[in-house]
Motif scaffolding. Structure first.
Motif, PDB file in Angstrom:
ATOM      1  N   GLU A 413       0.839  -1.212   0.000  1.00  0.00           N
ATOM      2  CA  GLU A 413       0.000   0.000   0.000  1.00  0.00           C
ATOM      3  C   GLU A 413       0.872   1.261   0.000  1.00  0.00           C
ATOM      4  O   GLU A 413       0.835   2.064   0.935  1.00  0.00           O
ATOM      5  N   PRO A 414       1.652   1.439  -1.053  1.00  0.00           N
ATOM      6  CA  PRO A 414       2.576   2.576  -1.085  1.00  0.00           C
ATOM      7  C   PRO A 414       1.886   3.938  -1.053  1.00  0.00           C
ATOM      8  O   PRO A 414       2.520   4.933  -0.693  1.00  0.00           O
ATOM      9  N   GLU A 415       0.598   3.984  -1.412  1.00  0.00           N
ATOM     10  CA  GLU A 415      -0.122   5.260  -1.423  1.00  0.00           C
ATOM     11  C   GLU A 415      -0.512   5.714  -0.017  1.00  0.00           C
ATOM     12  O   GLU A 415      -1.040   6.824   0.163  1.00  0.00           O
ATOM     13  N   LYS A 416      -0.231   4.887   0.993  1.00  0.00           N
ATOM     14  CA  LYS A 416      -0.562   5.239   2.365  1.00  0.00           C
ATOM     15  C   LYS A 416       0.704   5.595   3.151  1.00  0.00           C
ATOM     16  O   LYS A 416       1.768   5.020   2.936  1.00  0.00           O
ATOM     17  N   PHE A 417       0.563   6.549   4.067  1.00  0.00           N
ATOM     18  CA  PHE A 417       1.683   6.967   4.918  1.00  0.00           C
ATOM     19  C   PHE A 417       1.698   6.072   6.151  1.00  0.00           C
ATOM     20  O   PHE A 417       0.845   6.188   7.037  1.00  0.00           O
ATOM     21  N   LYS A 418       2.669   5.165   6.220  1.00  0.00           N
ATOM     22  CA  LYS A 418       2.717   4.179   7.300  1.00  0.00           C
ATOM     23  C   LYS A 418       4.151   4.007   7.808  1.00  0.00           C
ATOM     24  O   LYS A 418       4.900   3.184   7.275  1.00  0.00           O
ATOM     25  N   PRO A 419       4.554   4.748   8.833  1.00  0.00           N
ATOM     26  CA  PRO A 419       5.898   4.560   9.395  1.00  0.00           C
ATOM     27  C   PRO A 419       6.127   3.133   9.883  1.00  0.00           C
ATOM     28  O   PRO A 419       7.266   2.638   9.858  1.00  0.00           O
ATOM     29  N   GLU A 420       5.063   2.438  10.285  1.00  0.00           N
ATOM     30  CA  GLU A 420       5.187   1.086  10.833  1.00  0.00           C
ATOM     31  C   GLU A 420       5.767   0.097   9.828  1.00  0.00           C
ATOM     32  O   GLU A 420       6.242  -0.982  10.227  1.00  0.00           O
ATOM     33  N   ARG A 421       5.750   0.438   8.548  1.00  0.00           N
ATOM     34  CA  ARG A 421       6.286  -0.490   7.553  1.00  0.00           C
ATOM     35  C   ARG A 421       7.793  -0.715   7.758  1.00  0.00           C
ATOM     36  O   ARG A 421       8.355  -1.681   7.247  1.00  0.00           O
ATOM     37  N   PHE A 422       8.444   0.199   8.495  1.00  0.00           N
ATOM     38  CA  PHE A 422       9.883   0.069   8.736  1.00  0.00           C
ATOM     39  C   PHE A 422      10.202  -0.429  10.152  1.00  0.00           C
ATOM     40  O   PHE A 422      11.331  -0.281  10.624  1.00  0.00           O
ATOM     41  N   ILE A 423       9.194  -1.000  10.830  1.00  0.00           N
ATOM     42  CA  ILE A 423       9.387  -1.576  12.161  1.00  0.00           C
ATOM     43  C   ILE A 423       9.126  -3.076  12.085  1.00  0.00           C
ATOM     44  O   ILE A 423       8.089  -3.513  11.570  1.00  0.00           O
ATOM     45  N   ASP A 424      10.063  -3.887  12.584  1.00  0.00           N
ATOM     46  CA  ASP A 424       9.850  -5.339  12.535  1.00  0.00           C
ATOM     47  C   ASP A 424       9.040  -5.800  13.745  1.00  0.00           C
ATOM     48  O   ASP A 424       8.643  -4.995  14.607  1.00  0.00           O
ATOM     49  N   GLU A 425       8.787  -7.112  13.825  1.00  0.00           N
ATOM     50  CA  GLU A 425       7.931  -7.657  14.882  1.00  0.00           C
ATOM     51  C   GLU A 425       8.534  -7.492  16.265  1.00  0.00           C
ATOM     52  O   GLU A 425       7.840  -7.563  17.285  1.00  0.00           O
ATOM     53  N   LYS A 426       9.851  -7.240  16.338  1.00  0.00           N
ATOM     54  CA  LYS A 426      10.510  -7.031  17.630  1.00  0.00           C
ATOM     55  C   LYS A 426      10.606  -5.554  18.001  1.00  0.00           C
ATOM     56  O   LYS A 426      11.188  -5.209  19.026  1.00  0.00           O
ATOM     57  N   GLY A 427      10.046  -4.700  17.153  1.00  0.00           N
ATOM     58  CA  GLY A 427      10.071  -3.264  17.435  1.00  0.00           C
ATOM     59  C   GLY A 427      11.330  -2.564  16.971  1.00  0.00           C
ATOM     60  O   GLY A 427      11.555  -1.398  17.323  1.00  0.00           O
ATOM     61  N   ASN A 428      12.146  -3.231  16.155  1.00  0.00           N
ATOM     62  CA  ASN A 428      13.378  -2.627  15.660  1.00  0.00           C
ATOM     63  C   ASN A 428      13.138  -1.912  14.334  1.00  0.00           C
ATOM     64  O   ASN A 428      12.293  -2.318  13.526  1.00  0.00           O
ATOM     65  N   SER A 474      -6.174  28.503   8.221  1.00  0.00           N
ATOM     66  CA  SER A 474      -5.597  28.142   6.926  1.00  0.00           C
ATOM     67  C   SER A 474      -5.672  26.633   6.732  1.00  0.00           C
ATOM     68  O   SER A 474      -5.809  25.878   7.689  1.00  0.00           O
ATOM     69  N   LYS A 475      -5.602  26.208   5.477  1.00  0.00           N
ATOM     70  CA  LYS A 475      -5.753  24.805   5.129  1.00  0.00           C
ATOM     71  C   LYS A 475      -4.411  24.092   5.171  1.00  0.00           C
ATOM     72  O   LYS A 475      -3.408  24.598   4.684  1.00  0.00           O
ATOM     73  N   ILE A 476      -4.398  22.896   5.762  1.00  0.00           N
ATOM     74  CA  ILE A 476      -3.187  22.091   5.771  1.00  0.00           C
ATOM     75  C   ILE A 476      -2.970  21.519   4.367  1.00  0.00           C
ATOM     76  O   ILE A 476      -3.887  20.955   3.778  1.00  0.00           O
ATOM     77  N   PRO A 477      -1.780  21.665   3.793  1.00  0.00           N
ATOM     78  CA  PRO A 477      -1.531  21.080   2.462  1.00  0.00           C
ATOM     79  C   PRO A 477      -1.760  19.572   2.471  1.00  0.00           C
ATOM     80  O   PRO A 477      -1.412  18.895   3.434  1.00  0.00           O
ATOM     81  N   VAL A 478      -2.349  19.064   1.406  1.00  0.00           N
ATOM     82  CA  VAL A 478      -2.525  17.616   1.296  1.00  0.00           C
ATOM     83  C   VAL A 478      -1.174  16.983   0.971  1.00  0.00           C
ATOM     84  O   VAL A 478      -0.279  17.632   0.425  1.00  0.00           O
ATOM     85  N   LEU A 479      -1.042  15.699   1.270  1.00  0.00           N
ATOM     86  CA  LEU A 479       0.254  15.041   1.141  1.00  0.00           C
ATOM     87  C   LEU A 479       0.568  14.566  -0.274  1.00  0.00           C
ATOM     88  O   LEU A 479       1.700  14.202  -0.561  1.00  0.00           O
ATOM     89  N   ASN A 480      -0.420  14.522  -1.137  1.00  0.00           N
ATOM     90  CA  ASN A 480      -0.164  14.033  -2.499  1.00  0.00           C
ATOM     91  C   ASN A 480      -0.250  15.133  -3.543  1.00  0.00           C
ATOM     92  O   ASN A 480      -0.427  14.874  -4.722  1.00  0.00           O
ATOM     93  N   ASP A 481      -0.134  16.392  -3.090  1.00  0.00           N
ATOM     94  CA  ASP A 481      -0.180  17.504  -4.040  1.00  0.00           C
ATOM     95  C   ASP A 481       0.776  18.586  -3.568  1.00  0.00           C
ATOM     96  O   ASP A 481       1.075  18.696  -2.380  1.00  0.00           O
ATOM     97  N   GLY A 482       1.266  19.374  -4.518  1.00  0.00           N
ATOM     98  CA  GLY A 482       2.188  20.454  -4.195  1.00  0.00           C
ATOM     99  C   GLY A 482       2.749  21.053  -5.467  1.00  0.00           C
ATOM    100  O   GLY A 482       2.228  20.832  -6.568  1.00  0.00           O
ATOM    101  N   ILE A 483       3.813  21.805  -5.332  1.00  0.00           N
ATOM    102  CA  ILE A 483       4.500  22.408  -6.475  1.00  0.00           C
ATOM    103  C   ILE A 483       5.500  21.386  -6.993  1.00  0.00           C
ATOM    104  O   ILE A 483       6.422  20.986  -6.284  1.00  0.00           O
ATOM    105  N   ASN A 484       5.297  20.947  -8.228  1.00  0.00           N
ATOM    106  CA  ASN A 484       6.123  19.865  -8.752  1.00  0.00           C
ATOM    107  C   ASN A 484       6.981  20.343  -9.912  1.00  0.00           C
ATOM    108  O   ASN A 484       6.479  20.906 -10.886  1.00  0.00           O
TER     109      ASN A 484
END
Length: 500
Positions: A413-428, A474-484
């Motif tokens: 699910e690369p379209e989702k922001f998930k820091p947990e993808r870089f944590i293993d089952e032991k919490g490392n 003010s509006k928080i910028p969305v994470l999938n849009d910006g100046i490209n």
């Protein structure tokens, strides 16, 4: 009209039609013709190539073409110029790492070369000059041969000034770009110029403007990207206005650096070089290498500041936006930070190994919000082969960094922001080889270590001391849009730092 005249007109028409048909046939033939064993790919519109098909997101369009043409494909960018796009980790690693001696050149970009005249580092072609200059820069960043504190100390020393500037906002909404670029710029000033500046100093404010403004203007950033694909646009209105602005920035920068160099020459001691400029001047005065001269020094430092300020500022800026979108992540980060560092302790790089969730958050931010989606363009120095295709010498090659960091083969699910993808089952914390925001291979960003250090120390210090809140007005910028453009930056916004 007599019969003879009619026949002449018919013959003229037939000749004209035949000539037009022949010209069209030859033109189409040459347009679609490729070198032998060349990768397939989109041709685009005759003479204009694929540029009109890109839209706002060239990297995403290239990723779509990958589904049809494969991970390595060619595209016609303008006229008959062919580019090769590398759209997965395997092809990028095969070319830029395993065949780095063949893929580490730099193409000639007219809009830049008219300003830098083949000097600096980032846009130097691969060869002895680039190798010697990069080796010199790496040595200075590591502090070898200098009588000054290390790079880590320069970052740590800037933290109190950053925090004080945030406190001075007094819990009111403000634009973070008024502060973050100054902190990043001051670290570079300390390392490369031997001094830092107060945040209201004219020199610092001008340096930040010179190296940040163009990337945060939608039109200017877009124009820079167009200049890469279609350099002649720099002479055509309205794009010529962006080029004039870029040229003026170079002139203003030269004035500042001339002044700084003059100050160094007045106090120069070849036995005790203090910073990058001193070390460079020492090589100049010794005269053993003719590639050390003032123009090269100007462009070298310009390259470092342009990449260093923008990379760090942009990464921190997107990180703060992520914290606004996910307050629960901010809370979890603060709990880990205070457990390891304390409520008011100084953040050190030595804390990093004990903070797996913080590392995971930063890694996911670097993956999800790719600062340079199409990376830096490379050029083949000699004929090369990849996936059975022959890439002739002198071909422009671009790595699609965004495609790698959003590839479901590597990331669920690369379209989702998930820091947990870089944590293993032991919490490392588990670092992924497929997060490559600084590229890979011989031309990997020389300042990566410094940039990662700044991001970690600055971000952790801010989360430790402040609750970061959205501005209700003010509006928080969305994470999938910006100046490209060459870089992907968020739209302007305001936020609140509430001291805790």
């Amino acid at each position: 009209m007599n019969q003879s005249l009619k026949q002449q007109l018919h013959r003229m028409f037939d000749f004209t039609f035949a000539a037009l048909f022949l010209v069209t046939f030859v033109g189409v033939y040459y347009w679609y013709r490729r070198p032998k064993n060349f990768p397939p790919g989109p041709r685009g519109i005759p003479f204009l190539g694929v540029i009109p098909l890109f839209g706002k997101w060239p990297e995403r369009q290239c990723n779509e073409w990958k589904k049809k043409y494969g991970p390595v494909f060619s595209m016609r960018v303008l006229g008959r110029e062919e580019w090769i796009v590398l759209n997965d980790f395997e092809s990028i690693n095969q070319c830029l790492v395993k065949q780095s001696n063949k893929f580490s050149g730099r193409p000639f970009f007219e809009a830049l070369q008219t300003l830098i005249h083949g000097k600096g580092l980032s846009f130097l072609d691969y060869g002895p000059l680039w190798k010697s200059q990069r080796k010199f820069g790496q040595k200075i960043i590591r502090g070898i041969g200098l009588e000054r504190k290390g790079v880590d100390s320069c970052v740590n020393d800037e933290v109190p000034f950053l925090l004080e500037s945030l406190r001075a906002t007094d819990g009111k909404a403000f634009d973070i770009l008024g502060i973050l670029p100054k902190s990043s710029c001051n670290v570079l000033c300390s390392v490369f110029m031997g001094k830092r500046y107060e945040y209201d100093d004219d020199t610092l404010c001008t340096l930040v403007r010179l190296f940040s403004d163009v990337f945060h203007s939608s039109f200017d950033n877009f124009s820079l990207q167009l200049f890469i694909f279609a350099p002649k646009l720099m002479y055509i209105y309205p794009f010529s206005q962006s080029y004039k602005k870029l040229k003026k920035l170079f002139e203003d920068y030269a004035e500042i650096l001339n002044r700084v160099i003059a100050e160094h020459e007045e106090t120069f001691d070849k036995e005790h070089p203090r910073d990058f400029i001193d070390a460079f001047l020492k090589n100049m005065k010794e005269g053993s290498d003719k590639n050390f001269h003032i123009e090269q020094l100007h462009m070298y430092i310009r390259d470092i500041f342009e990449g260093g300020i923008e990379t760090t500022t942009n990464t921190l800026n997107w990180s703060l936006i992520c914290l606004l979108h996910y307050p629960e992540i901010q809370t979890k980060l603060r709990e880990e930070i205070r457990e390891i560092v304390g409520q008011s302790g100084s953040v050190k790089m030595s804390h990093k190994d004990d903070m797996p969730y913080t590392n995971a958050f930063i890694e996911e931010n670097l993956r999800f919000l790719t600062s340079a989606p199409l990376g830096f363009q490379h050029k083949t120095n000699q004929d090369a082969e990849i996936n059975g295709y022959i890439i002739p010498k002198g071909t422009t090659v671009t790595p699609n960094i965004w495609a790698v960091q959003n590839d479901p083969k590597y990331f669920d699910e690369p379209e989702k922001f998930k820091p947990e993808r870089f944590i293993d089952e032991k919490g490392n914390f588990i670092k992924s080889e497929h997060v490559i925001p600084f590229s890979v291979g011989a031309r990997r960003c020389m300042g990566e270590h410094l940039a990662r250090m700044e991001v970690f120390i600055f971000l952790v210090s801010m989360i430790q001391r402040f609750e970061i809140l959205p501005d209700p007005e003010s509006k928080i910028p969305v994470l999938n849009d910006g100046i490209n453009g060459p870089t992907f930056v968020p739209y302007s916004y305001k936020l609140i730092f509430q001291e805790i």
